[in-house]
Design a protein around this motif. Structure first.
Motif, short mmCIF file in Angstrom:
data_model
loop_
_atom_site.label_atom_id
_atom_site.label_comp_id
_atom_site.label_asym_id
_atom_site.label_seq_id
_atom_site.Cartn_x
_atom_site.Cartn_y
_atom_site.Cartn_z
N GLN A 68 0.84 -1.24 -0.04
CA GLN A 68 0.08 -0.07 -0.11
C GLN A 68 0.93 1.28 -0.07
OE1 GLN A 68 -3.54 -0.13 -0.36
NE2 GLN A 68 -3.08 -2.28 -0.42
N GLN A 102 3.67 1.91 2.64
CA GLN A 102 3.91 0.72 3.22
C GLN A 102 5.55 0.21 3.06
OE1 GLN A 102 1.36 -2.66 2.31
NE2 GLN A 102 2.19 -4.05 3.99
N ALA A 115 -1.51 1.30 -4.75
CA ALA A 115 -1.12 0.24 -4.30
C ALA A 115 0.02 -0.28 -5.55
CB ALA A 115 -1.96 -1.03 -3.88
#
Lengths: 299, 158
Positions: B38, B41, B134
Motif C-alpha cells: 500500500q 507501506q 498500491a
C-alpha cells in the motif's frame, strides 16, 4: 592473472567475438515455452580470452539468461533478467579480468522466456575477447592501473576532460590561453541561398595551438536556417572533408590533439546557409571563436 | 599524467572469479507476484541469500523496476547502506537507464570501497512504496555484481 603471464612472458592479442543468436517466432506465446540452451565451442589455434558480453534485445524483453563459462562455472546464481544484464557498445558488461578459454571448451547460454504476452523475441549476444598468443621475454603484466586514485584532485574535476584542461601538457612554459574571433557572418534568409568564406589571420611572432572551436549562431525573429561550415588553413590543410553543421556537432568540443598553426596563418571558414524554411525573412548570424594557446617563437 | 581510471580496476587476487547474483520474483518468495504494498507501506528484511561456496565481494548494485519503490540495503553485519528508503534514481538505478524505472543494459551503481560479504551470508533489503496507489513488488529485479573469492586448492590451481 594466470601463471604464464606472471612468469614474465608477453602476449599478443588478436580480437575475436563469438555470436549467439536465437529467435522465437512473433506469434509464439512465450508462457510455457521451454528454455533454450545454445552452446558454442571455442575454435582456433590459441586460447581465447573472454572479456565482455554485449546483448541486443527488445525493450521489455521478457526473457532471462544464464551463462555457463568454459570452466563449468555459471556466471549467475539463477537466470538473470536479459533486459537489465547488458547492452552494447560502451554499456556492454565487462568482466573484472579476462577469462581464458582453452581451444575446444564451450560457452553455453540458457534463455528462459517467461512473459505472458504473445510476443516473439529475438536475442543476439556477442562474447567479446581475443586470441592470446604467448611470446617469451616480455615485461609481464602492467599492474599500475589499480594504484591510481579514482578521482585525481585538480582544478578540473571532469575526469573525462583532456589533460591540458587540468594544466598538464602537452604544452610548454609560457603558453598563454588565447581566443581568436572570426568576423561576423550576416546572411539574409531570402533570395538565392548563399554561401561564402570568411577568414581570420593569426598574429606573427608566435604559433597558435588550437584546442577547440566555438560557434555562436543567432537569428532574427522570422529567420530560420542552418549554417554548414568547413574549416581550413592557408597551408591547404582542412579540418573536415566536407561542410557540416558545426554549431551542433563540434561546438566547444575539445580536440583530441592540438591543431598546430604557424605564425601569420590564415584560417578560413567556408559556409553555406541551408534548410531555410519557406517564408523566412531577416538575417542569420554566425561567429566562430578559436580557443587555444599561443606560444612565442624561440630566438 | 592519467586523469582517469576505469572503475573495477583491482589488484589481481588469485582465486577471484566474476559472479552476479540475480534476485527477483523467481527466487525470492518475498518478491512474488501476489504481494502488494500500500502507499507508504514498507516490506522489511527481504532476504537476499548468498551462496556458501566462497565469500562474495560486492562491487556493484543494479535494481530495475517499473514502479516508484524506495530501497534500503543492509549488509550481513547489519549496517545500513542507505540512510532512508530512497527512490531508485537516488540509489541503485544504473546509468544509461532508458527511463526512470527501467534500466535496459545500464551499468551498475558502483560500491566503492567494495563490500566483502561472508560465505553463505545474506543482505537484507527494505522496499517501500513511494507512490500514491498500491503496487506489486513482482517487477523488482536486483543484480549484485562482484567476484567470488575462492581460496585453498581452487586458488592454488589458478
Amino acid at each position: 592473472m594466470d601463471s604464464e603471464l606472471q612468469r614474465g612472458n608477453d602476449a599478443v592479442y588478436i580480437p575475436k567475438g563469438y555470436v549467439f543468436q536465437y529467435s522465437w517466432p512473433y506469434s509464439t506465446l512465450m508462457t510455457g515455452v521451454q528454455p533454450q540452451v545454445i552452446s558454442k565451442q571455442i575454435t582456433g589455434d590459441a586460447p581465447w580470452a573472454l572479456r565482455a558480453v554485449q546483448v541486443q534485445a527488445g525493450l521489455g524483453a521478457t526473457t532471462q539468461v544464464q551463462i555457463q563459462l568454459p570452466d563449468g562455472r555459471f556466471l549467475e546464481n539463477v537466470p538473470e533478467d536479459l533486459a537489465s544484464m547488458a547492452c552494447f557498445g560502451s554499456w556492454r558488461r565487462t568482466f573484472t579480468r579476462e577469462i581464458l578459454c582453452p581451444v575446444g571448451s564451450k560457452i553455453s547460454v540458457t534463455l528462459v522466456p517467461w512473459g505472458a504476452g504473445a510476443n516473439g523475441l529475438s536475442v543476439a549476444m556477442v562474447f567479446n575477447g581475443a586470441y592470446r598468443y604467448m611470446r617469451n621475454g616480455g615485461r609481464g603484466p602492467d599492474d599500475s592501473a589499480p594504484r591510481l586514485p579514482r578521482y585525481p584532485i585538480g582544478e578540473n574535476q571532469n575526469i573525462l576532460a583532456p589533460r591540458w584542461m587540468s594544466g598538464h601538457g602537452p604544452g610548454e612554459p609560457g603558453d598563454r590561453l588565447y581566443t581568436y574571433a572570426s568576423p561576423l557572418i550576416t546572411q539574409a534568409c531570402s533570395g538565392v541561398l548563399p554561401f561564402g568564406t570568411i577568414s581570420t589571420t593569426l598574429r606573427w611572432g608566435e604559433t597558435f595551438h588550437l584546442r577547440r572551436l566555438l560557434f555562436a549562431v543567432a537569428a532574427d525573429a522570422l529567420a530560420t536556417g542552418t549554417f554548414l561550415v568547413r574549416v581550413r588553413a592557408d597551408s591547404g590543410y582542412a579540418l573536415m572533408d566536407d561542410y557540416f553543421d558545426v554549431a551542433h556537432l563540434i561546438n566547444g568540443v575539445p580536440m583530441a590533439c592540438d591543431w598546430d598553426l604557424e605564425p601569420g596563418c590564415q584560417i578560413f571558414f567556408d559556409y553555406q546557409l541551408v534548410d531555410v524554411a519557406p517564408g523566412s525573412s531577416g538575417n542569420m548570424y554566425m561567429q566562430a571563436y578559436m580557443e587555444g594557446a599561443t606560444r612565442r617563437l624561440k630566438k | 599524467m592519467k586523469t582517469y581510471r576505469p572503475q573495477f580496476v583491482r589488484p589481481m587476487v588469485t582465486g577471484e572469479e566474476d559472479f552476479v547474483y540475480s534476485f527477483s520474483q523467481f527466487n525470492v518468495p518475498a518478491l512474488a507476484g501476489n504481494i502488494t504494498l500500500q502507499p507508504g507501506q514498507t516490506l522489511n528484511d527481504v532476504v537476499l541469500q548468498l551462496q556458501a561456496d566462497a565469500p562474495f565481494i560486492l562491487r556493484g548494485v543494479l535494481i530495475t523496476t517499473y514502479h516508484p519503490f524506495g530501497f534500503q540495503l543492509r549488509t550481513s553485519e547489519g549496517k545500513l547502506m542507505d540512510d532512508v528508503a530512497l527512490d531508485l534514481h537516488l540509489t541503485y538505478q544504473g546509468s544509461n537507464a532508458l527511463s526512470p524505472y527501467y534500466s535496459m543494459g545500464s551499468t551498475p551503481v558502483v560500491v566503492e570501497p567494495e563490500l566483502p560479504c561472508q560465505s553463505g551470508g545474506l543482505l537484507l533489503l527494505d522496499v517501500t512504496n513511494l507512490y500514491t496507489v498500491a503496487l506489486q513488488v513482482a517487477s523488482i529485479n536486483i543484480l549484485l555484481m562482484g567476484v567470488k573469492r575462492f581460496g585453498g586448492d581452487y586458488a592454488r590451481a589458478r
